[in-house]
Design an enzyme around this catalytic site. Structure first.
Site, mmCIF file in Angstrom:
data_model
loop_
_atom_site.group_PDB
_atom_site.id
_atom_site.type_symbol
_atom_site.label_atom_id
_atom_site.label_comp_id
_atom_site.label_asym_id
_atom_site.label_seq_id
_atom_site.Cartn_x
_atom_site.Cartn_y
_atom_site.Cartn_z
ATOM 1 C CD1 TRP A 28 56.993 66.243 34.930
ATOM 2 C CD2 TRP A 28 59.082 67.028 35.028
ATOM 3 N NE1 TRP A 28 57.716 65.591 33.969
ATOM 4 C CE2 TRP A 28 59.025 66.063 34.002
ATOM 5 C CE3 TRP A 28 60.290 67.663 35.272
ATOM 6 C CZ2 TRP A 28 60.124 65.718 33.235
ATOM 7 C CZ3 TRP A 28 61.388 67.322 34.513
ATOM 8 C CH2 TRP A 28 61.299 66.349 33.516
ATOM 9 C CB THR A 62 53.297 64.350 40.221
ATOM 10 O OG1 THR A 62 52.870 65.246 39.180
ATOM 11 C CG2 THR A 62 52.095 63.625 40.773
ATOM 12 C CG PHE A 63 57.486 60.999 44.300
ATOM 13 C CD1 PHE A 63 56.827 59.778 44.203
ATOM 14 C CD2 PHE A 63 58.428 61.164 45.302
ATOM 15 C CE1 PHE A 63 57.107 58.736 45.083
ATOM 16 C CE2 PHE A 63 58.722 60.132 46.184
ATOM 17 C CZ PHE A 63 58.059 58.922 46.068
ATOM 18 C CB VAL A 88 52.843 62.238 30.280
ATOM 19 C CG1 VAL A 88 52.625 61.625 28.900
ATOM 20 C CG2 VAL A 88 52.076 63.555 30.417
ATOM 21 C CG HIS A 94 59.567 57.606 36.585
ATOM 22 N ND1 HIS A 94 60.330 57.713 37.719
ATOM 23 C CD2 HIS A 94 59.054 58.840 36.350
ATOM 24 C CE1 HIS A 94 60.296 58.960 38.156
ATOM 25 N NE2 HIS A 94 59.525 59.669 37.351
ATOM 26 N NE ARG A 133 41.510 62.909 30.481
ATOM 27 C CZ ARG A 133 41.500 62.527 29.213
ATOM 28 N NH1 ARG A 133 42.239 63.179 28.313
ATOM 29 N NH2 ARG A 133 40.749 61.510 28.801
#
Length: 174
Positions: A28, A62-63, A88, A94, A133
């Site tokens: 993602w 990421t989860f 983000v 969420h 970043r």
């Protein structure tokens, strides 16, 4: 706002020539996460880690990073793992749930498996902060995560060596 360049290290990074490192990457927001992956690989190679000792796997988001890290711990012989993702902030909660779940999950896997896992997850307010970043004006969090895992594997090995050197064999005690 971060003012530190994530690709600049204040202390030397140990050699990773004899380390095997797993990298689990969220698909993602791939524009960001693949740039993080590239930074991590670059830093590992700069530390002497060979291509064959860098294993990259992907998870949907990421989860799912904690489960990907756990798969590395359970099914491979890596010395450490780098978890790379990006969340983000949007208009709903969420963001909070994904960030909390990833943070807690990665911490749990690290402690359960006694394996260094670097937390290379960006949690930003907007896409530009993420890009800044991920190789932009603030460096690359992937570089920082790779340096962290190498330092932690090195530290773990130091403790293991010193523990082995000071361990007393109860059968040889007079």
């Amino acid at each position: 706002m971060a003012t530190k360049n994530l690709s600049h290290f204040e202390s030397p990074i140990p050699s990773a020539a004899d380390m095997k490192i797993g990298i689990v990457v969220s698909e993602w927001n791939s524009e960001v996460t693949f740039a993080l992956r590239n930074g991590a690989i670059r830093t590992l190679k700069n530390c002497g880690c060979s291509d064959e000792n860098i294993i990259v796997r992907y998870v949907p988001g990421t989860f799912e990073l904690p489960m990907g890290a756990r798969f590395f711990a359970e099914h491979t012989d890596v010395d450490g793992v780098i978890a790379l993702g990006c969340v983000v902030k949007g208009e709903t909660p969420h963001f909070d749930y994904v960030c909390m779940g990833a943070t807690r999950g990665i911490t749990d896997v690290m402690l359960e498996w006694n394996m260094p896992i670097a937390f290379g997850v960006l949690t930003t307010l907007d896409q530009q902060q993420a890009l800044d970043r991920a190789g932009g004006r603030l460096g690359n969090k992937g570089d920082e995560a790779a340096a962290a895992v190498v330092k932690m594997v090195h530290l773990q090995r130091e403790f293991e060596l010193s523990s082995a050197a000071t361990t007393v064999d109860p059968m040889n005690v007079n």
